[in-house]
Design an enzyme around this catalytic site. Structure first.
Site, short mmCIF file in Angstrom:
data_model
loop_
_atom_site.label_atom_id
_atom_site.label_comp_id
_atom_site.label_asym_id
_atom_site.label_seq_id
_atom_site.Cartn_x
_atom_site.Cartn_y
_atom_site.Cartn_z
CB SER A 82 -0.95 -0.05 1.20
OG SER A 82 -1.94 0.93 1.13
CG ASP A 132 -2.61 4.01 -1.37
OD1 ASP A 132 -3.34 3.87 -2.37
OD2 ASP A 132 -2.69 3.27 -0.38
CG ASP A 190 -6.04 0.68 -0.64
OD1 ASP A 190 -5.17 1.58 -0.64
OD2 ASP A 190 -6.08 -0.23 0.21
#
Length: 450
Positions: free
Chosen positions: A102, A243, A247
């Site tokens: 992430s 990012d 998400d």
């Protein structure tokens, strides 16, 4: 929370906690567990990844484990996390796997697993996979024609996902001028194609040249300074920042000010309320949602339900109560009508459609949701046992209650253990930055001296 799976899958620095051997074991165990769920049938997995240098390494090991245990694999390549969730459902796969850490630096990576409905895998199934790995259970290896196969997807699956995103708005976005920061991550493979679908939208794309190590490096939703400067210098209507796995989505208004996840939820929630499309007049946030969102909801007749931190918890509350909008200040925003997880590109489109429909400036859309100054201090602790002892200590509880009494409703104190690290997080909101900083530092010192 298990020993391998945390609040958001398995995470670690590659080859210093998360390596090919572990990925292979996860593949073996996941294929075995899902075959049992299908009562002996051959499970099919969709796999996608972000742009980290280590994603290929982990992907190869995962696929080797899955195929060794007899599972078939749909290889999606670089694609946002919510894209994997959507394709898993759309293509009829039993499970989706995302290789990504992430928003974290490039040396980190992770393995996140979705079920066939596109939701994060249940704790029960994660525990079964974990038990097989930690107890060195020997998973039967398939031979001959029972070995799993890999199908390499062309761009059809990702294009179908993009088409789905486009279908969620009834607007042409004509005349808007936007700047999109892909964080040199997964949206580098999709954002250009997505915004090209709108003929009269002028979209400039930056940080979409991943080299394996520049993901999230001084760019994207965790580093907004350069985007802010470029938005004002270029007279853009909106800056959009994803990012690493797309998400999350944060934004920058036309004046260069940040629009955080709470403000996105506030603006979109009020719009849904005004159009009679907000069940229960309610939205879902977390305990970290800014006090400004609480105040905004009270002023506009909306209910705000707060869950524990994590989009998984937000979604669970939304599913349970039938709510359609929720998310986190960090930019995980869930539009449950269209997605089973936070989706940065979906969030961007929904906000752009509102911006276009309203005829307002981005700053005007969010000005009613004030951001109270917020200070977050992370206090390192020895281990999980120490975290639990601190959280149970009367000394700490009394110190928190004393500071809350001093704020007298004009602020908020939250002390909580990190779900993924050996940290106690101290969060304070107050009407001034000085007060918030002073109280946060005081409580951090109380914890350090405990």
């Amino acid at each position: 929370m298990g020993k391998l799976f945390g609040t958001d899958g398995i995470r670690g620095v590659v080859n210093a906690g998360l390596d090919a051997e572990l990925a292979f074991q996860v593949g073996l165990a996941a294929a075995y567990v899902m075959a049992q769920e299908k009562e002996g049938g051959q499970p099919r997995f969709a796999i996608g990844k972000d742009t980290r240098i280590s994603s290929d390494l982990l992907e190869g090991a995962l696929i080797a484990g899955l195929c060794s245990a007899g599972a078939d694999v749909l290889h999606l390549g670089v694609i946002p996390t919510p894209g994997v969730a959507w394709v898993t459902v759309d293509s009829g796969c039993d499970t989706g796997i995302v290789i990504s850490a992430s928003h974290n630096p490039f040396e980190h990576n992770g393995i996140k697993i979705f079920n066939s409905q596109g939701f994060k895998m249940s704790d029960e199934l994660e525990e079964k996979i974990e038990d097989i790995i930690l107890n060195n259970v020997q998973v039967p290896r398939k031979t001959a024609g029972e070995i799993g196969r890999v199908v390499y997807a062309d761009q059809k699956e990702s294009q179908d996902y993009i088409d789905h995103l486009v279908s969620t708005i009834n607007s042409d976005l004509a005349g808007l001028h936007i700047l999109v920061d892909c964080a040199n991550g997964a949206s580098s493979a999709t954002a250009g194609r997505l915004f090209d679908q709108f003929d009269d939208l002028h979209a400039d794309i930056i940080n979409a040249d991943p080299d394996g190590v520049n993901i999230n490096n001084g760019c994207g939703s965790t580093h907004l300074d350069s985007l802010k400067a470029m938005v004002t210098a270029g007279n853009y209507d909106l800056g959009i920042a994803f990012d690493g796995d797309a998400d999350r989505c944060l934004m920058v208004d036309e004046t260069g000010e940040e629009i955080d996840g709470d403000q996105v939820i506030a603006a979109c929630g009020l719009d849904l309320l005004n159009r009679g499309k907000l069940p229960g007049s309610a939205i879902v946030g977390t305990v970290m949602s800014n006090l400004g969102l609480h105040v905004f909801c009270r002023e506009h007749g909306m209910e705000l339900f707060c869950t524990a931190v994590g989009d998984r918890n937000v979604l669970e509350k939304m599913e349970e109560s039938g709510y359609v909008l929720g998310g986190e200040q960090s930019g995980h925003t869930i539009f449950r009508k269209y997605a089973t997880t936070g989706d940065g590109q979906l969030t961007a489109l929904q906000f752009l459609a509102l911006l276009h429909r309203s005829g307002k400036k981005a700053s005007q859309l969010v000005e009613g949701c004030k951001r109270y100054p917020q200070v977050l201090i992370n206090v390192p602790v020895a281990d999980k046992a120490k975290k639990e002892a601190i959280m149970a200590a009367r000394t700490i509880q009394d110190a928190v209650a004393e500071q809350e009494a001093m704020l007298a409703g004009s602020g908020r104190v939250l002390v909580r253990p990190s779900g993924t690290e050996a940290l106690i997080r101290v969060m304070v909101e107050a009407s001034s930055q000085t007060d918030a900083q002073k109280i946060a530092e005081h409580l951090a010192n109380v914890i350090k001296n405990y």
